[in-house]
Design an enzyme around this catalytic site. Structure first.
Site, PDB file in Angstrom:
ATOM      1  N   HIS A 249       0.806  -1.083  -0.075  1.00 28.07           N
ATOM      2  CA  HIS A 249      -0.082  -0.132  -0.145  1.00 28.07           C
ATOM      3  C   HIS A 249       0.735   1.282  -0.035  1.00 28.07           C
ATOM      4  O   HIS A 249       0.369   2.154  -0.507  1.00 28.07           O
ATOM      5  CB  HIS A 249      -0.945  -0.030   1.174  1.00 28.07           C
ATOM      6  CG  HIS A 249      -2.104  -0.997   1.001  1.00 28.07           C
ATOM      7  ND1 HIS A 249      -3.184  -1.092   2.073  1.00 28.07           N
ATOM      8  CD2 HIS A 249      -2.302  -1.890   0.067  1.00 28.07           C
ATOM      9  CE1 HIS A 249      -4.178  -1.769   1.791  1.00 28.07           C
ATOM     10  NE2 HIS A 249      -3.392  -2.575   0.547  1.00 28.07           N
TER      11      HIS A 249
ATOM     12  N   HIS B 167      -3.603   3.198  -4.396  1.00 26.19           N
ATOM     13  CA  HIS B 167      -2.433   3.501  -3.597  1.00 26.19           C
ATOM     14  C   HIS B 167      -1.485   4.200  -4.449  1.00 26.19           C
ATOM     15  O   HIS B 167      -0.750   5.000  -3.651  1.00 26.19           O
ATOM     16  CB  HIS B 167      -2.042   2.235  -3.234  1.00 26.19           C
ATOM     17  CG  HIS B 167      -2.797   1.221  -2.338  1.00 26.19           C
ATOM     18  ND1 HIS B 167      -3.605   1.613  -1.296  1.00 26.19           N
ATOM     19  CD2 HIS B 167      -3.500   0.224  -2.771  1.00 26.19           C
ATOM     20  CE1 HIS B 167      -4.419   0.741  -1.000  1.00 26.19           C
ATOM     21  NE2 HIS B 167      -4.416  -0.238  -1.644  1.00 26.19           N
TER      22      HIS B 167
END
Ligand code: RB5
Length: 151
Positions: free
Chosen positions: A105, A140
């Site tokens: 992420h 992300h």
């Protein structure tokens, strides 16, 4: 990449991270990685964590190294220092799951460990987890880009 097809890793520690840094170096070398150590050549109880932490972070942010590992006593000082370098995304991790998510992420390019917090066997699992996954991109990417645009 070296002859094993593995990207070299840059590593650094202060005195408080020294033992874990040595163990991590041996572990990574055993796995076939080339490891560049930017720590002081000898254990020096008077050394200061910003010195190595900036070296590792700058080497990664500049693209010279794909991955860096920084180790101080708690990992806190090294992460504070590294995250002042634009392009460095340093993640202090104490579990493999944190390390996996830091890559998936946050696209963390510097892994930070606490030499007085994390035992070598746990550190090896954290490193393996961080290296075993990829950045997921998508939403992300937008978030990681916002780190630069909102700074
Ligand atoms: C050194 O004693 C210690 O303060 C340092 O390694 C680090 O933990 C700082 O965040």
């Amino acid at each position: 990449m070296n002859q094993n097809g593995l990207s070299p890793v840059i590593i650094g520690s202060d005195h408080a991270g020294w033992e874990l840094k040595e163990a991590v170096k041996e572990y990574l070398t055993g796995k076939g990685f080339t490891v560049e150590d930017v720590s002081e050549p000898k254990l020096n109880p008077e050394d200061d964590y910003p010195e190595f932490a900036f070296k590792v972070a700058k080497a990664v942010a500049s693209g010279k190294f794909e991955r860096g590992i920084s180790i101080c006593g708690t990992g806190i000082g090294a992460s504070i220092a590294a995250n002042r370098v634009r392009g460095a995304r340093a993640a202090l991790c104490v579990t493999p799951e944190m390390a996996r998510m830091a890559k998936r992420h946050n696209n963390a390019n510097v892994l930070v460990l606490g030499g007085r917090i994390t035992l070598p066997e746990q550190a090896f699992m954290i490193i393996d987890a961080w290296m075993s996954v990829h950045f997921e991109g998508g939403r992300h990417s937008r978030r990681v880009q916002l780190l630069d645009t909102l700074e």
